[in-house]
Design an enzyme around this catalytic site. Structure first.
Site, PDB file in Angstrom:
ATOM      1  N   ASN A 187      29.876  38.111  35.657  1.00  0.00           N
ATOM      2  CA  ASN A 187      30.415  37.920  37.004  1.00  0.00           C
ATOM      3  C   ASN A 187      29.541  38.626  38.036  1.00  0.00           C
ATOM      4  OD1 ASN A 187      32.533  36.824  35.542  1.00  0.00           O
ATOM      5  ND2 ASN A 187      34.110  38.043  36.540  1.00  0.00           N
ATOM      6  N   VAL A 188      29.226  37.936  39.116  1.00  0.00           N
ATOM      7  CA  VAL A 188      28.416  38.523  40.195  1.00  0.00           C
ATOM      8  C   VAL A 188      29.033  38.151  41.536  1.00  0.00           C
ATOM      9  CG1 VAL A 188      26.139  38.691  41.258  1.00  0.00           C
ATOM     10  CG2 VAL A 188      26.321  38.311  38.785  1.00  0.00           C
ATOM     11  N   SER A 219      38.646  34.654  44.101  1.00  0.00           N
ATOM     12  CA  SER A 219      39.470  35.820  43.789  1.00  0.00           C
ATOM     13  C   SER A 219      40.782  35.795  44.558  1.00  0.00           C
ATOM     14  CB  SER A 219      38.723  37.109  44.130  1.00  0.00           C
ATOM     15  OG  SER A 219      38.614  37.247  45.539  1.00  0.00           O
ATOM     16  N   HIS A 273      32.977  47.642  40.019  1.00  0.00           N
ATOM     17  CA  HIS A 273      33.005  46.670  41.108  1.00  0.00           C
ATOM     18  C   HIS A 273      32.354  47.220  42.384  1.00  0.00           C
ATOM     19  CE1 HIS A 273      36.575  45.071  38.747  1.00  0.00           C
ATOM     20  NE2 HIS A 273      35.735  44.056  38.802  1.00  0.00           N
ATOM     21  N   ASP A 326      39.796  34.341  39.934  1.00  0.00           N
ATOM     22  CA  ASP A 326      39.309  35.658  39.506  1.00  0.00           C
ATOM     23  C   ASP A 326      40.266  36.757  39.954  1.00  0.00           C
ATOM     24  OD1 ASP A 326      37.415  37.523  38.485  1.00  0.00           O
ATOM     25  OD2 ASP A 326      36.596  37.822  40.487  1.00  0.00           O
ATOM     26  N   HIS A 327      40.557  37.675  39.041  1.00  0.00           N
ATOM     27  CA  HIS A 327      41.333  38.891  39.343  1.00  0.00           C
ATOM     28  C   HIS A 327      42.656  38.610  40.046  1.00  0.00           C
ATOM     29  CE1 HIS A 327      39.231  42.410  37.939  1.00  0.00           C
ATOM     30  NE2 HIS A 327      38.090  41.821  38.248  1.00  0.00           N
ATOM     31  N   ASP A 339      44.794  39.519  35.729  1.00  0.00           N
ATOM     32  CA  ASP A 339      44.444  40.934  35.630  1.00  0.00           C
ATOM     33  C   ASP A 339      45.711  41.783  35.585  1.00  0.00           C
ATOM     34  OD1 ASP A 339      43.437  43.464  35.800  1.00  0.00           O
ATOM     35  OD2 ASP A 339      42.416  43.191  37.715  1.00  0.00           O
ATOM     36  N   THR A 349      29.032  41.035  44.720  1.00  0.00           N
ATOM     37  CA  THR A 349      28.439  41.916  45.737  1.00  0.00           C
ATOM     38  C   THR A 349      26.933  41.703  45.876  1.00  0.00           C
ATOM     39  OG1 THR A 349      30.167  43.565  45.351  1.00  0.00           O
ATOM     40  CG2 THR A 349      28.156  44.312  46.449  1.00  0.00           C
TER      41      THR A 349
END
Length: 282
Positions: free
Chosen positions: A227-228, A50, A177, A83-84, A105, A230
């Site tokens: 998406n995983v 990310s 999130h 990511d993001h 994003d 946390t």
């Protein structure tokens, strides 16, 4: 088997109508744990870095080069994904470094600005053969993500994909999130409507707050990339905490970080298998 394009992995999942795990890198120990879990399952995995992870490591290049190197040595197919990224410059850097895909994003922008900036990123990425994911309908904090007003509209999603030419779309369907409880309820009817409206794969962000059963139902309804972050971070952190409690005099950080890394492996394998076996029936 080793480092492949994200398109290769996503085409496999869409062709089978199954889910594909995309798990976030935090540091090198998570890279190694995620890869070992994928190898245990014998299934492909998308490794995600990310924008926040890049900032933590002082820039994208150090963690990116380590992740790409580890992926090349793996015994299963792996892709590396940005990511993001809210920065167009960061997205272009990931393309130049050899990432298989980027998620730009622009959901914080108004619709027209989102379309324009996403199209610019897509043009740069596609020139290098890089797969592009975008987001429409902000997947925000825990409270806001469950309000009907933040769900992605199927017609707007269709128009957005046509205007930008992206390869996959992250949609707001009830997840959020950074949830530590797995009690979010996805809007399965909205997922099915989005799947019917679009000819690109749907991406579920905020999956850590969703139960196994609800994720499988979402895949059957039309979701592909899951998406995983946390949820897996919890396994790592709990193992580190338990190790330190059991060994209060330890000073070698490899010991407790190794415990965290090892704790990822079975859960990564379990999740990849869970997603891979939840195939759509239509």
């Amino acid at each position: 088997m080793s480092l492949v394009s994200t398109r290769t992995i996503m085409d496999r999942a869409t062709g089978r109508g199954s889910g594909q795990g995309a798990f976030n890198v935090i540091h090198l120990e998570t890279v190694e744990g995620l890869i070992a879990g994928a190898e245990q399952a014998g299934l492909p995995l998308i490794l995600q870095i990310s924008e926040n992870c890049a900032k933590y490591h002082g820039g994208l290049e150090p963690i990116a080069l380590a992740t790409l190197s580890a992926a090349r040595a793996a015994g299963v197919d792996l892709a590396v994904h940005l990511d993001h990224a809210e920065s167009e410059d960061l997205a272009r850097q990931a393309v130049d470094l050899g990432f298989g895909s980027i998620m730009y994003d622009g959901a914080h922008l108004d619709y027209e600005e989102n379309v324009a900036s996403t199209a610019r990123v897509r043009e740069y990425a596609h020139a290098a053969g890089v797969y592009v994911e975008a987001e429409l309908g902000k997947v925000g904090g825990k409270d806001g993500a469950h309000a009907p007003g933040v769900l992605t509209d199927p017609q707007e999603a269709r128009d957005f994909v046509a205007a930008t030419g992206v390869d996959a779309l992250a949609v707001a369907v009830g997840s959020s999130h950074a949830m530590t409880n797995r009690d979010a309820q996805l809007n399965l009817e909205r997922i099915a409507a989005l799947h019917a409206a679009l000819d690109v794969p749907l991406v579920l962000h905020g999956s850590s707050g969703v139960s196994d059963e609800n994720i499988q139902a979402a895949i059957r309804a039309g979701m592909t990339k899951i998406n995983v972050s946390t949820h897996l971070n919890g396994f790592f952190t709990r193992a580190v905490r338990e190790y330190l409690e059991a060994h209060p005099d330890i000073v070698d950080s490899r010991k407790y970080l190794g415990a965290g890394r090892a704790a990822l492996i079975p859960e990564v394998a379990r999740l990849l298998t869970l997603f891979d076996t939840a195939e759509r029936t239509s």
